[in-house]
Design an enzyme around this catalytic site. Structure first.
Site, mmCIF file in Angstrom:
data_model
loop_
_atom_site.group_PDB
_atom_site.id
_atom_site.type_symbol
_atom_site.label_atom_id
_atom_site.label_comp_id
_atom_site.label_asym_id
_atom_site.label_seq_id
_atom_site.Cartn_x
_atom_site.Cartn_y
_atom_site.Cartn_z
ATOM 1 N N PHE A 1 7.737 134.417 116.372
ATOM 2 C CA PHE A 1 9.125 134.563 115.023
ATOM 3 C C PHE A 1 8.440 135.920 114.075
ATOM 4 O O PHE A 1 8.129 135.577 113.064
ATOM 5 C CB PHE A 1 8.168 133.522 114.535
ATOM 6 C CG PHE A 1 9.970 133.451 113.936
ATOM 7 C CD1 PHE A 1 11.477 132.957 114.288
ATOM 8 C CD2 PHE A 1 10.077 132.824 112.289
ATOM 9 C CE1 PHE A 1 12.338 132.691 113.587
ATOM 10 C CE2 PHE A 1 11.131 132.794 111.859
ATOM 11 C CZ PHE A 1 12.397 131.878 112.433
ATOM 12 N N THR B 1 8.860 140.138 114.246
ATOM 13 C CA THR B 1 9.996 140.762 113.994
ATOM 14 C C THR B 1 10.902 141.196 114.563
ATOM 15 O O THR B 1 12.255 140.674 114.443
ATOM 16 C CB THR B 1 9.600 142.513 114.048
ATOM 17 O OG1 THR B 1 8.068 142.296 113.021
ATOM 18 C CG2 THR B 1 9.725 143.529 113.484
ATOM 19 N N LYS C 1 7.506 144.840 127.078
ATOM 20 C CA LYS C 1 7.043 145.905 128.061
ATOM 21 C C LYS C 1 5.590 145.588 128.329
ATOM 22 O O LYS C 1 5.486 146.046 130.179
ATOM 23 C CB LYS C 1 7.408 147.730 127.658
ATOM 24 C CG LYS C 1 6.834 147.806 126.061
ATOM 25 C CD LYS C 1 7.557 147.607 125.333
ATOM 26 C CE LYS C 1 6.926 147.565 123.700
ATOM 27 N NZ LYS C 1 7.406 148.037 122.750
ATOM 28 N N GLY D 1 14.544 150.076 122.281
ATOM 29 C CA GLY D 1 15.171 149.214 121.391
ATOM 30 C C GLY D 1 16.482 149.091 121.553
ATOM 31 O O GLY D 1 17.191 148.527 123.255
ATOM 32 N N GLU E 1 3.682 148.521 117.202
ATOM 33 C CA GLU E 1 3.257 147.564 117.769
ATOM 34 C C GLU E 1 1.938 146.694 116.936
ATOM 35 O O GLU E 1 1.467 147.543 115.821
ATOM 36 C CB GLU E 1 2.595 147.667 119.364
ATOM 37 C CG GLU E 1 3.017 148.250 120.297
ATOM 38 C CD GLU E 1 4.725 147.679 120.775
ATOM 39 O OE1 GLU E 1 4.095 146.747 121.304
ATOM 40 O OE2 GLU E 1 5.958 148.148 120.589
ATOM 41 N N ASP F 1 2.628 152.549 125.630
ATOM 42 C CA ASP F 1 3.697 152.652 125.141
ATOM 43 C C ASP F 1 4.999 153.297 125.855
ATOM 44 O O ASP F 1 5.390 152.017 126.853
ATOM 45 C CB ASP F 1 4.235 151.706 123.721
ATOM 46 C CG ASP F 1 5.602 151.142 123.899
ATOM 47 O OD1 ASP F 1 5.668 150.091 123.282
ATOM 48 O OD2 ASP F 1 6.641 151.842 123.407
ATOM 49 N N LYS G 1 6.831 151.729 129.621
ATOM 50 C CA LYS G 1 8.344 152.052 129.506
ATOM 51 C C LYS G 1 9.125 153.162 130.693
ATOM 52 O O LYS G 1 10.142 152.581 131.541
ATOM 53 C CB LYS G 1 9.677 152.575 127.736
ATOM 54 C CG LYS G 1 8.728 151.266 127.053
ATOM 55 C CD LYS G 1 9.199 152.173 125.465
ATOM 56 C CE LYS G 1 9.308 151.046 124.264
ATOM 57 N NZ LYS G 1 8.588 151.731 122.792
HETATM 58 N N1 HSE Z 1 6.464 150.008 118.931
HETATM 59 C C1 HSE Z 1 7.448 150.126 120.152
HETATM 60 C C2 HSE Z 1 7.872 152.023 119.072
HETATM 61 C C3 HSE Z 1 8.862 149.432 119.969
HETATM 62 O O1 HSE Z 1 7.597 151.801 118.698
HETATM 63 O O2 HSE Z 1 8.777 152.382 120.379
HETATM 64 C C4 HSE Z 1 9.589 149.221 120.979
HETATM 65 O O3 HSE Z 1 9.774 149.270 121.412
#
Ligand code: HSE
Length: 382
Positions: free
Chosen positions: A8, A10, A87, A116, A172, A183, A187
Site C-alpha cells: 500500500f 505509492t 521488475k 510505467g 525505488e 532498474d 526492464k
Molecule cells: N523507479 C522506477 C523509475 C519506477 O524511476 O523508472 C518505475 O519503474
C-alpha cells in the site's frame, strides 16, 4: 473480478483507488505490514489475503524479491491470477512464475514492470506473435530521466535532482537501483524475455548516472549535446542477445532530447512493422497503477500470458556492439583509450574514443575505477 493488492505504498495505494472505478474489477483486501492495518480492508498476512472469499486476482506492488516471490507463488498455486509492477521479481523469477501460472490456467502479466504507464510490453507481447523484433530499447527509467533533465535544463545538482525524484514518488525505495542503471537493466531483461524468449541472466552490462557531475553537464552542453540513459537489446550471435544500459549523448535535435521529466520513451523495431515508438510517464503512482489495471483488464478478456512456454534463461553478449564513447577522466589515465579527439584542462581529460565494444568499455571503466579513477562515460551516436 475481485483483486487483492499486495503493498500500500505509492503504487499499491494507486491500484486500490483505481479499482474502485474500474469496469469489471472490484476492490479486494490489501496486504500491509503488521502495525499498518489501520483500515478494515487491510490484512497483515498472505494467508488472510488468500482466505478472503471471492478473490480471483492478486496485484503485487511491494517491490523486492522476497517476500514478493513467495507470495506470488502462493497466489498462483491457489489459482489466482497474478499481475505485478515488480521488475526485480520478474527479472529474477519470471520463468518460474509463468510456469506456475500455466500449470494452474491463470494469468501472469507484468506490463507495469517496464515503462510505467506506457503500453510497451503489452504491445511488444502482441507484436511478437506475428513479427520478428529486430531491436528494442529506449529511456526506461523515470528517475534518472527526471534527474538528467533537471540537471541539464534547470541546472540542479545531482543530490537535489535525486531528492526531488524521490519526493515525487519516481525512485525505488532504494534509489541505488535507479541511478546505477540496474532498474533499467531489469526492464530490458524483461523486454528480451518477451521479444526473444530469452531472459538474459549473465553477460549484461549496465552503467547508470552515478558518476555524472554538474561540471560534466556543463561540458556536455558546451558540445551542443544532451545526455539520456538508454537501454538497448537485440539478437546476438550464438542464440544470445545483446542487452545493456549506458548514458548516451545526443544532439539537441534528437527525439530522445524531447523526453522530459519522468517520461520514458521505448521503441521496438518489427521486421515487417518497422519502428514503433511509445512515450509516456515511466514512473509514479497513477501511470504505474494504470498499467496494472490494463493487465487486469487483459486477464478479464482472456489474455493471460506475456512469456511464451519457450522462454528460457540465457546469456547476453555485448562484444559485437561497437560505438565511440565520450570519456571524462584524470589526464594521467587518458592513455588507456584510443582517442580520436582529446582535450585537457587542470588535470581532467575529455576524449572521444575510436569505436570500441560496449563490453570493452564497461570492463575498462570498471578496471580504472578499481584503480581509483573518477570517470564518467557516455556513448556517442556515430
Ligand atoms: N523507479 C522506477 C523509475 C519506477 O524511476 O523508472 C518505475 O519503474
Amino acid at each position: 473480478m475481485k483483486v487483492a493488492v499486495l503493498g500500500f505504498g505509492t503504487v499499491g495505494a494507486g491500484i486500490y483507488e483505481m479499482l474502485a472505478n474500474a469496469k469489471g474489477l472490484e476492490q479486494g483486501p490489501v496486504l500491509v505490514r503488521p502495525g499498518k492495518d489501520d483500515a478494515p480492508f487491510k490484512r497483515t498476512s498472505m494467508e488472510a489475503i488468500l482466505a478472503e472469499p471471492g478473490v480471483e486476482a492478486v496485484a503485487e506492488a511491494m517491490g523486492g524479491i522476497e517476500p514478493a516471490f513467495s507470495y506470488a507463488m502462493a497466489a498462483l498455486k491457489a489459482g489466482k491470477h497474478f499481475v505485478t509492477s515488480n521488475k526485480a521479481l520478474v527479472a529474477a523469477h519470471g520463468i518460474e512464475l509463468a510456469a506456475a501460472a500455466r500449470e494452474k490456467g491463470v494469468g501472469f502479466l507484468f506490463s507495469a514492470a517496464c515503462g510505467g504507464g506506457m503500453p510497451f510490453l503489452h504491445n511488444l507481447s502482441i507484436a511478437v506473435e506475428s513479427d520478428l523484433i529486430v531491436s528494442l530499447g529506449g529511456i526506461l527509467n523515470g528517475t534518472t530521466n527526471y534527474m538528467l533533465d533537471a540537471m541539464q535544463r534547470r541546472s540542479l545538482g545531482y543530490a537535489e535532482a535525486l531528492s526531488d525524484a524521490q519526493r515525487l514518488g519516481y525512485a525505488e525505495a532504494d534509489p541505488s537501483a535507479d541511478v546505477s542503471g540496474l532498474d533499467a537493466l531489469r526492464k530490458i531483461v524483461l523486454s528480451a524475455a518477451v521479444a526473444y524468449d530469452l531472459l538474459p541472466v549473465e553477460g549484461l552490462c549496465h552503467e547508470g548516472i552515478k558518476s555524472i557531475t554538474a561540471e560534466d553537464v556543463k561540458r556536455i552542453q558546451a558540445r551542443g549535446l544532451s545526455c539520456r540513459l538508454m537501454a538497448k537489446c537485440g539478437p546476438a550471435a550464438g542464440g544470445k542477445v545483446y542487452a545493456y544500459v549506458e548514458p548516451v549523448l545526443f544532439p539537441a535535435s534528437a527525439p530522445e532530447c524531447s523526453v522530459l521529466d519522468n517520461y520514458n520513451m521505448a521503441r521496438y523495431e518489427g521486421k515487417c512493422a518497422g519502428p514503433m515508438v511509445f512515450m509516456g510517464q515511466g514512473a509514479g503512482r497513477w501511470p504505474t497503477a494504470s498499467a496494472v489495471l490494463r493487465d487486469l483488464d487483459c486477464i478479464l478478456k482472456g489474455r493471460l500470458h506475456m512469456l511464451s512456454p519457450a522462454c528460457h534463461e540465457g546469456s547476453a553478449d555485448n562484444a559485437a556492439c561497437c560505438h565511440s564513447y565520450y570519456v571524462r577522466l584524470p589526464s594521467s589515465m587518458s592513455g588507456c583509450f584510443e582517442a580520436k579527439s582529446y582535450s585537457e584542462s587542470d588535470g581532467v581529460s575529455e576524449l572521444i574514443t575510436k569505436p570500441m565494444s560496449v563490453k570493452a568499455m564497461h570492463e575498462l571503466a570498471a578496471r580504472l575505477r578499481g584503480e581509483g579513477a573518477s570517470l564518467f562515460f557516455a556513448a556517442v551516436e556515430d
